[in-house]
Design an enzyme around this catalytic site. Structure first.
Site, short mmCIF file in Angstrom:
data_model
loop_
_atom_site.label_atom_id
_atom_site.label_comp_id
_atom_site.label_asym_id
_atom_site.label_seq_id
_atom_site.Cartn_x
_atom_site.Cartn_y
_atom_site.Cartn_z
N CYS A 1 -33.53 8.20 63.41
CA CYS A 1 -33.23 6.98 64.16
C CYS A 1 -34.10 5.80 63.74
O CYS A 1 -33.68 4.64 63.88
CB CYS A 1 -33.35 7.25 65.66
N HIS B 1 -35.40 0.93 68.44
CA HIS B 1 -36.51 1.08 67.49
C HIS B 1 -36.62 -0.20 66.65
O HIS B 1 -35.63 -0.68 66.09
CB HIS B 1 -36.25 2.24 66.53
#
Ligand code: NAP
Length: 346
Positions: A149, A242
């Site tokens: 991710c 993120h």
């Protein structure tokens, strides 16, 4: 339009819940099986799952009884969001039993015969499927994967730069959300008022996956892209999204305008979950921010900002993606849509 019957392995978890949410009313998929650990198996999903996403648990899933993570399941393909410790053996068992396995886990990402896909960048890597089936004796089953991710947050702008100017080296610092650790994840005592400079096993993944993603399929295997990545990964006090702070050295010099244009013009696809813009490059000096930008393109757009020439490398920028959507369940659903589009699911 045919609807494929799908199962979700790890359905009760952080990523599993995103699958349940994203697959509600999907025109190409119908969820017919849910599986999780012994703690959940045998219970209706509404009892087994502690729902943690905004909004109510979708009705369609409440009465489905959770099953153990073993074939057979009543479906044609499985989305896997299992912890890596159990994913390897389980995903192989499903592939061997004839299922298409679309995995989020790290277990097979770097195996030579397994595609590590970002559909906008490397759909030609699907050519590995036939090689994988032959080599492993899978019959009609196979495994494909989506990236870590954190890697997804910066591999797309890197791909845009690599295509036009060549990338020589990358220095990346990731600021990763709490949901990336699954539920219950990091203890509140550790993360509140804090930044954690260590995520177990993360830096090696971030340093190697993008060379495979940006590599070329040569008919047999992937020739990895020829650049070096140096990574530091931090867990920060953010729920979803993120962020990556990136510095990049290019092989051929370019103007800032051309770098901007290379990212901005990188095409999206025409699949159901494709965002209008694959990469959005913003001008505002204070963006991207996780809370404000993670849901752009329903969580499937990569948002880039703070793009400037750098004093040591050539350019620096900040990029952001939604870790449980573009970095996990949304990525896997897009991969499955790509499989249909390219004729890999009959
Ligand atoms: P999670 O919230 O901890 O969920 C784990 C899921 O796997 C649950 O459904 C759990 O079932 C099941 N499970 C755990 N141990 C099991 C076992 N021994 N046998 C069978 N099922 C078991 O984790 P997650 O964040 O969803 O992550 C799942 C996978 O996706 C991991 O490989 C992770 O690295 C990867 N991933 C996560 C993210 C993210 O942002 N979170 C992003 C990309 C990739 P029970 O509820 O029954 O325990």
């Amino acid at each position: 339009m045919k609807k494929y019957r799908v199962g979700i392995l790890g359905a009760t978890g952080t990523v599993g819940q995103r699958f349940v949410q994203l697959l509600e009313n999907h025109p190409q998929f119908e969820v017919t099986a849910l599986a999780a650990s012994d703690r959940s198996a045998g219970k209706p999903f509404s009892q087994a799952c502690a729902w943690k996403l905004a909004g109510a648990m979708p009705d369609y899933v409440k009465e489905i009884v959770v099953q153990p993570i073993e074939p057979p399941l009543d479906c044609e393909l499985v989305f896997s969001s299992l912890p890596s410790g159990v994913a390897r053996e389980t995903e192989e068992a499903f592939a061997r039993a004839g299922y298409a396995v679309i995995s989020n886990s790290s277990s097979y990402r770097m195996d030579e015969d397994v595609p590590l896909l970002i559909p906008e960048i490397n759909s030609q890597h699907l050519g590995l499927i036939e090689i994988q089936q032959r080599k492993r004796g899978f019959g009609k089953g196979f495994i494909i994967t989506n990236p870590n991710c954190a890697v997804v947050s910066f591999a797309p702008p890197l791909a845009a730069l690599d295509r036009k100017f060549g990338v020589e080296s990358v220095f990346v610092t990731t600021l990763q959300a709490i949901s990336g650790a699954g539920y219950p994840g990091v203890s509140s005592f550790d993360i509140t008022d804090n930044v954690l400079p260590y995520i177990a096993g993360e830096e090696p993944k971030v340093e190697i996956e993008s060379q495979k993603i940006l590599g070329r399929f040569n008919g047999e295997t992937i020739d990895k892209a020829n650049f070096t990545v140096s990574a530091q990964c931090f867990r920060v006090h953010v729920i979803d999204g993120h962020t990556a702070s990136v510095r990049v050295k290019l092989r051929r010099t370019s103007t800032l305008e051309n770098v901007f244009e290379a990212m901005k013009s990188f095409p999206s696809l025409n699949l159901y979950s494709s965002p209008k813009h694959f990469i959005d490059v913003c001008d505002e000096p204070s963006r991207p921010q996780p809370r404000l930008d993670r849901d752009t393109g329903k969580g499937m757009t990569i948002t880039v900002g703070r793009l400037f020439p750098d004093n040591i490398f050539d350019y620096r920028f900040v990029s952001l993606s939604h870790n449980t959507v573009r970095g996990a369940a949304g990525a896997a659903v897009l991969n499955a849509e790509l499989l249909i589009d390219k004729g890999f699911l009959k």
